[in-house]
Design a protein around this motif. Structure first.
Motif, PDB file in Angstrom:
ATOM      1  N   UNK A 124      13.096   7.565  -7.665  1.00 57.22           N
ATOM      2  CA  UNK A 124      12.840   7.423  -6.226  1.00 57.22           C
ATOM      3  C   UNK A 124      12.096   6.122  -5.941  1.00 57.22           C
ATOM      4  N   UNK A 125      11.038   5.865  -6.703  1.00 63.65           N
ATOM      5  CA  UNK A 125      10.256   4.646  -6.489  1.00 63.65           C
ATOM      6  C   UNK A 125      11.089   3.393  -6.731  1.00 63.65           C
ATOM      7  N   UNK A 126      11.914   3.410  -7.752  1.00 59.24           N
ATOM      8  CA  UNK A 126      12.725   2.244  -8.084  1.00 59.24           C
ATOM      9  C   UNK A 126      13.824   2.008  -7.055  1.00 59.24           C
ATOM     10  N   UNK A 127      14.469   3.084  -6.585  1.00 55.93           N
ATOM     11  CA  UNK A 127      15.474   2.930  -5.520  1.00 55.93           C
ATOM     12  C   UNK A 127      14.839   2.288  -4.287  1.00 55.93           C
ATOM     13  N   UNK A 128      13.654   2.751  -3.926  1.00 55.39           N
ATOM     14  CA  UNK A 128      12.988   2.224  -2.732  1.00 55.39           C
ATOM     15  C   UNK A 128      12.600   0.764  -2.923  1.00 55.39           C
ATOM     16  N   UNK A 129      12.087   0.409  -4.099  1.00 53.25           N
ATOM     17  CA  UNK A 129      11.688  -0.972  -4.349  1.00 53.25           C
ATOM     18  C   UNK A 129      12.907  -1.885  -4.324  1.00 53.25           C
TER      19      UNK A 129
ATOM     20  N   UNK B 160      19.797   6.701  -1.587  1.00 50.39           N
ATOM     21  CA  UNK B 160      19.562   7.380  -2.864  1.00 50.39           C
ATOM     22  C   UNK B 160      18.113   7.846  -2.968  1.00 50.39           C
ATOM     23  N   UNK B 161      17.188   7.031  -2.490  1.00 49.83           N
ATOM     24  CA  UNK B 161      15.778   7.420  -2.521  1.00 49.83           C
ATOM     25  C   UNK B 161      15.491   8.572  -1.574  1.00 49.83           C
ATOM     26  N   UNK B 162      16.100   8.554  -0.382  1.00 51.40           N
ATOM     27  CA  UNK B 162      15.862   9.627   0.583  1.00 51.40           C
ATOM     28  C   UNK B 162      16.302  10.982   0.020  1.00 51.40           C
ATOM     29  N   UNK B 163      17.369  10.984  -0.753  1.00 54.36           N
ATOM     30  CA  UNK B 163      17.860  12.231  -1.339  1.00 54.36           C
ATOM     31  C   UNK B 163      16.883  12.799  -2.361  1.00 54.36           C
ATOM     32  N   UNK B 164      15.982  11.961  -2.875  1.00 48.40           N
ATOM     33  CA  UNK B 164      15.033  12.391  -3.897  1.00 48.40           C
ATOM     34  C   UNK B 164      13.656  12.708  -3.338  1.00 48.40           C
ATOM     35  N   UNK B 165      13.471  12.566  -2.022  1.00 49.77           N
ATOM     36  CA  UNK B 165      12.204  12.967  -1.412  1.00 49.77           C
ATOM     37  C   UNK B 165      12.101  14.493  -1.407  1.00 49.77           C
ATOM     38  N   UNK B 166      10.885  14.985  -1.213  1.00 58.04           N
ATOM     39  CA  UNK B 166      10.662  16.419  -1.104  1.00 58.04           C
ATOM     40  C   UNK B 166       9.747  16.693   0.092  1.00 58.04           C
ATOM     41  N   UNK B 167      10.321  17.203   1.208  1.00 55.60           N
ATOM     42  CA  UNK B 167      11.740  17.499   1.460  1.00 55.60           C
ATOM     43  C   UNK B 167      12.569  16.211   1.558  1.00 55.60           C
ATOM     44  N   UNK B 168      13.853  16.347   1.337  1.00 52.94           N
ATOM     45  CA  UNK B 168      14.753  15.198   1.367  1.00 52.94           C
ATOM     46  C   UNK B 168      14.858  14.613   2.763  1.00 52.94           C
TER      47      UNK B 168
ATOM     48  N   UNK C 215       0.803  -1.231   0.000  1.00 54.14           N
ATOM     49  CA  UNK C 215       0.000   0.000   0.000  1.00 54.14           C
ATOM     50  C   UNK C 215       0.833   1.277   0.000  1.00 54.14           C
ATOM     51  N   UNK C 216       2.108   1.148   0.331  1.00 50.02           N
ATOM     52  CA  UNK C 216       2.977   2.317   0.460  1.00 50.02           C
ATOM     53  C   UNK C 216       4.066   2.369  -0.606  1.00 50.02           C
ATOM     54  N   UNK C 217       3.922   1.531  -1.654  1.00 46.29           N
ATOM     55  CA  UNK C 217       4.836   1.582  -2.781  1.00 46.29           C
ATOM     56  C   UNK C 217       6.065   0.717  -2.660  1.00 46.29           C
TER      57      UNK C 217
ATOM     58  N   UNK D  83      16.034  -3.635 -10.532  1.00 45.51           N
ATOM     59  CA  UNK D  83      15.365  -2.387 -10.161  1.00 45.51           C
ATOM     60  C   UNK D  83      16.376  -1.282  -9.871  1.00 45.51           C
ATOM     61  N   UNK D  84      17.509  -1.631  -9.261  1.00 38.96           N
ATOM     62  CA  UNK D  84      18.547  -0.634  -8.985  1.00 38.96           C
ATOM     63  C   UNK D  84      19.111  -0.075 -10.284  1.00 38.96           C
ATOM     64  N   UNK D  85      19.308  -0.954 -11.273  1.00 36.64           N
ATOM     65  CA  UNK D  85      19.798  -0.491 -12.573  1.00 36.64           C
ATOM     66  C   UNK D  85      18.776   0.424 -13.237  1.00 36.64           C
ATOM     67  N   UNK D  86      17.498   0.061 -13.145  1.00 35.78           N
ATOM     68  CA  UNK D  86      16.445   0.909 -13.701  1.00 35.78           C
ATOM     69  C   UNK D  86      16.390   2.262 -12.988  1.00 35.78           C
ATOM     70  N   UNK D  87      16.621   2.245 -11.672  1.00 31.99           N
ATOM     71  CA  UNK D  87      16.617   3.492 -10.907  1.00 31.99           C
ATOM     72  C   UNK D  87      17.730   4.424 -11.367  1.00 31.99           C
ATOM     73  N   UNK D  88      18.908   3.860 -11.552  1.00 27.19           N
ATOM     74  CA  UNK D  88      20.034   4.681 -12.005  1.00 27.19           C
ATOM     75  C   UNK D  88      19.752   5.275 -13.380  1.00 27.19           C
TER      76      UNK D  88
END
Length: 404
Positions: A74-79, A113-121, A22-24, A57-62
């Motif tokens: 962001x979603x791909x890094x988290x997954x 890497x995902x945390x750096x892409x949050x807003x706010x980070x 439910x949270x991605x 997924x990490x490769x797709x995120x990059x």
């Protein structure tokens, strides 16, 4: 009955990410594909299948980040972080498997890497603790733009990582407007895997420096700091609150007043006399050997006690493990908890059977939430309906802080 994986233990560990859907944090199709790849395989196949999904997924995120697709990245890094975190659970134990360390580090990198892409980070932090520091993340509520707000400090138990805790609890709390602080304490995550610091039972010694740090941050409302723990954190959080009185509320999911009593019950069920079970050093070696034979013959017990329990507690034999568990008790200190307490219990979770003890000991300071199999939430930590737990717990927290 298993859900996706053929092996019962691997199924128990492998379906954790369903709680995060439910949270991605997961899609069912991905998890089913992993389970199909594992097939009748064991821990090695489990690790390889989860790690392969995470690598992709990490490769797709990059690639997405390079192309400027920040939301997708962001979603791909988290997954990827979720699947790396899942991959190494069956590998727990000493000597530490290098694959576990590698997957943990990749998980940490993807989460960062995902945390750096949050807003706010989300910001990586180091919280001073004794002669070292506790690694963690301060994650502001989405859209908070530097506002001072209530803070929920989340604490893990035996098994989970910061990534797990983020999806299990912090995403839902952030959506409600709460800032979140996630950290590894002794016996958890980086503190165990890289610093070899075992768990400690006096969690107030851990929480006080965490609260000290939080009170020094401009984003934190000093009158609205909440401590929430899941799994063994259902003991650790109230234990922390027993010695830290600057907390506005505490959540224990599930409430565990006396963890040692559970291990004592296990020992007596294996034929140990109650008096000896309460003093493991008096159990004779023949009995210890018989208990170990029964434990290692049961894959679930072998993983939870020998592989996980010994490592996390820094012991190498059953008698010392049993002695260590006896120290996980709120007897003599639980009455010092002064803030409101939310305690959960789930129908099929034997670890929550002592939750009523909180009500007996603390009276109207305690709110008890029951979860049932009919709700799809009768298991440990309500893992197959985590969103129900979050809704009810956050409703309670909203009401509790408004009354304060």
């Amino acid at each position: 009955m298993t859900i996706l994986f053929h092996d019962p233990l691997l199924d128990e560990l492998g379906v954790w990410p369903l709680a995060y859907a439910p949270y991605g944090g997961c899609d069912f199709g991905e998890l089913r594909a992993i389970a199909t790849t594992v097939g009748d395989g064991g821990a090695d196949a489990f690790y390889a299948a989860f790690a392969a999904m995470a690598d992709g997924l990490a490769a797709d995120a990059a690639a997405a980040e390079k192309a400027g697709h920040t939301a997708s990245a962001r979603e791909l890094h988290l997954r990827a972080a979720v699947y790396y975190a899942s991959s190494f659970h069956p590998l727990y134990g000493t000597p530490v498997d290098p694959r576990l360390v590698d997957a943990f580090d990749k998980q940490s990198a993807e989460f960062g890497a995902a945390m750096a892409l949050l807003d706010p980070a989300g910001t990586a932090v180091q919280i001073p603790y004794d002669d070292t520091s506790l690694p963690g993340y301060l994650i502001p509520a989405p859209g908070s733009a530097g506002e001072r707000r209530p803070l929920v400090v989340f604490t893990n138990g035996y098994d989970a990582t910061i990534t797990d805790m983020y999806f299990a609890s912090a995403v839902a709390a952030g959506r409600r407007g709460y800032h979140c602080l996630l950290f590894d304490g002794p016996g958890q995550g980086e503190m165990l895997i890289h610093r070899q610091l075992p768990m400690r039972t006096d969690w107030e010694h851990v929480i006080t420096p965490v609260v000290d740090w939080a009170l020094g941050h401009d984003l934190v409302d000093p009158d609205a700091i909440v401590l929430s723990g899941w799994s063994l954190g259902g003991y650790l959080a109230p234990r922390g609150a027993s010695g830290e009185h600057r907390l506005a509320a505490v959540v224990a999911d599930p409430g565990q007043w006396d963890v040692g009593a559970t291990m004592t019950l296990m020992a007596t069920s294996m034929g140990v006399a109650p008096r000896a079970a309460a003093n493991p050093s008096t159990i004779d070696q023949k009995t210890i050997d018989a208990m170990m034979a029964a434990i290692t013959a049961n894959p679930r017990l072998d993983w939870s006690i020998v592989k996980r329990g010994f490592w996390v507690n820094g012991v190498d034999n059953l008698a010392d493990f049993l002695a260590a568990t006896l120290r996980y008790s709120l007897d003599g200190v639980g009455s010092h908890i002064s803030c409101p307490v939310l305690v959960t219990t789930a129908e099929d979770d034997f670890l929550s059977r002592g939750a009523q003890r909180f009500v007996d000991e603390l009276g109207d300071r305690v709110t008890l939430l029951d979860f049932t199999a009919a709700q799809g939430a009768g298991m440990h930590c309500e893992m197959l309906n985590r969103s129900l737990l979050n809704r009810r717990a956050l409703d309670w927290l909203d009401d509790t802080l408004q009354r304060a």
